[in-house]
Design a protein around this motif. Structure first.
Motif, PDB file in Angstrom:
ATOM      1  N   SER A  31       3.539   6.262  -5.594  1.00 39.33           N
ATOM      2  CA  SER A  31       3.603   6.356  -7.052  1.00 39.33           C
ATOM      3  C   SER A  31       2.312   6.902  -7.656  1.00 39.33           C
ATOM      4  N   GLY A  32       1.370   7.337  -6.816  1.00 44.32           N
ATOM      5  CA  GLY A  32       0.161   7.992  -7.307  1.00 44.32           C
ATOM      6  C   GLY A  32      -0.940   7.066  -7.779  1.00 44.32           C
ATOM      7  N   LEU A  55       0.791  -1.232   0.000  1.00 41.04           N
ATOM      8  CA  LEU A  55       0.000   0.000   0.000  1.00 41.04           C
ATOM      9  C   LEU A  55       0.828   1.289   0.000  1.00 41.04           C
ATOM     10  N   PRO A  56       1.876   1.409   0.828  1.00 41.48           N
ATOM     11  CA  PRO A  56       2.633   2.670   0.827  1.00 41.48           C
ATOM     12  C   PRO A  56       3.317   2.965  -0.510  1.00 41.48           C
ATOM     13  N   THR A  64      -3.393   2.758   9.000  1.00 41.26           N
ATOM     14  CA  THR A  64      -1.997   3.195   8.910  1.00 41.26           C
ATOM     15  C   THR A  64      -1.618   3.619   7.494  1.00 41.26           C
ATOM     16  N   HIS A  65      -1.974   2.804   6.504  1.00 41.49           N
ATOM     17  CA  HIS A  65      -1.493   3.015   5.134  1.00 41.49           C
ATOM     18  C   HIS A  65      -2.552   3.553   4.173  1.00 41.49           C
ATOM     19  N   GLY A  66      -3.819   3.384   4.502  1.00 38.76           N
ATOM     20  CA  GLY A  66      -4.898   3.893   3.663  1.00 38.76           C
ATOM     21  C   GLY A  66      -5.127   3.092   2.396  1.00 38.76           C
ATOM     22  N   ALA A  67      -6.179   3.468   1.715  1.00 40.34           N
ATOM     23  CA  ALA A  67      -6.567   2.973   0.394  1.00 40.34           C
ATOM     24  C   ALA A  67      -7.618   3.961  -0.084  1.00 40.34           C
ATOM     25  N   GLU A  68      -7.869   3.983  -1.366  1.00 40.67           N
ATOM     26  CA  GLU A  68      -8.875   4.900  -1.881  1.00 40.67           C
ATOM     27  C   GLU A  68     -10.268   4.284  -1.919  1.00 40.67           C
ATOM     28  N   GLU A 105      -9.039   9.648 -13.674  1.00 40.17           N
ATOM     29  CA  GLU A 105      -7.739   9.174 -14.136  1.00 40.17           C
ATOM     30  C   GLU A 105      -6.554   9.889 -13.507  1.00 40.17           C
ATOM     31  N   ALA A 106      -6.659  11.180 -13.306  1.00 42.89           N
ATOM     32  CA  ALA A 106      -5.527  11.952 -12.793  1.00 42.89           C
ATOM     33  C   ALA A 106      -5.371  11.739 -11.290  1.00 42.89           C
TER      34      ALA A 106
END
Length: 151
Positions: free
Chosen positions: A30-31, A24-25, A65-69, A119-120
């Motif tokens: 890397s976006g 995840l990190p 801790t690391h998140g996700a979208e 996308e961005a």
């Protein structure tokens, strides 16, 4: 791994959780838009304890801790929208009903969700279009559209 009779619990396991925490990190740096997909709901209370994710707390700690979208899950056989804490805000959690359920069953009829992701890297809009069987015609139709806000 099979469970005892009348149980439908799940387990990610230490190895898979460790790989997720490591992955995840780097993906965030890397976006990349990080979508975590799993069968069992990670939000407590979506299903009963006998159908829950046994190591859900460990997964929730990794996401905090690391998140996700976005987190996607199944297993509940009903639509579920929730959120879990992430390092910069809430992480949306989306569950969809069975894709094969019919009218008149114990669960809502078949439904699926189309997910559109900006996308961005700076455009983290997530649009969900729910489609499912119409109670009137029995045909698939658009049931609704909404926007999620990713952390």
């Amino acid at each position: 791994m099979p469970t005892a009779p009348w149980l439908a619990t799940g387990r990610l396991g230490e190895g898979q959780l460790a790989r997720l925490a490591k992955l995840l990190p780097g993906l965030a740096a890397s976006g990349h838009f990080r979508v975590v997909m799993l069968h069992h709901p990670p939000v407590p209370g979506v299903v009963s304890t006998r159908k829950s994710l046994e190591d859900g707390e460990a997964l929730r700690n990794i996401l905090a801790t690391h998140g996700a979208e976005l987190v996607l899950h199944g297993h509940a056989h009903e639509a579920a929208l929730g959120a879990l804490p992430g390092p910069t805000g809430l992480v949306p959690v989306l569950g969809v009903p069975s894709a094969s359920a019919t009218h008149g069953g114990r669960h809502p009829p078949a439904r699926w969700h189309e997910i559109e992701i900006g996308e961005a890297p700076e455009d983290r809009q997530v649009w969900i279009t729910a489609r499912g069987l119409s109670a009137l015609t029995g045909a698939f139709e658009t049931l609704g559209r909404y926007r999620l806000t990713a952390a």
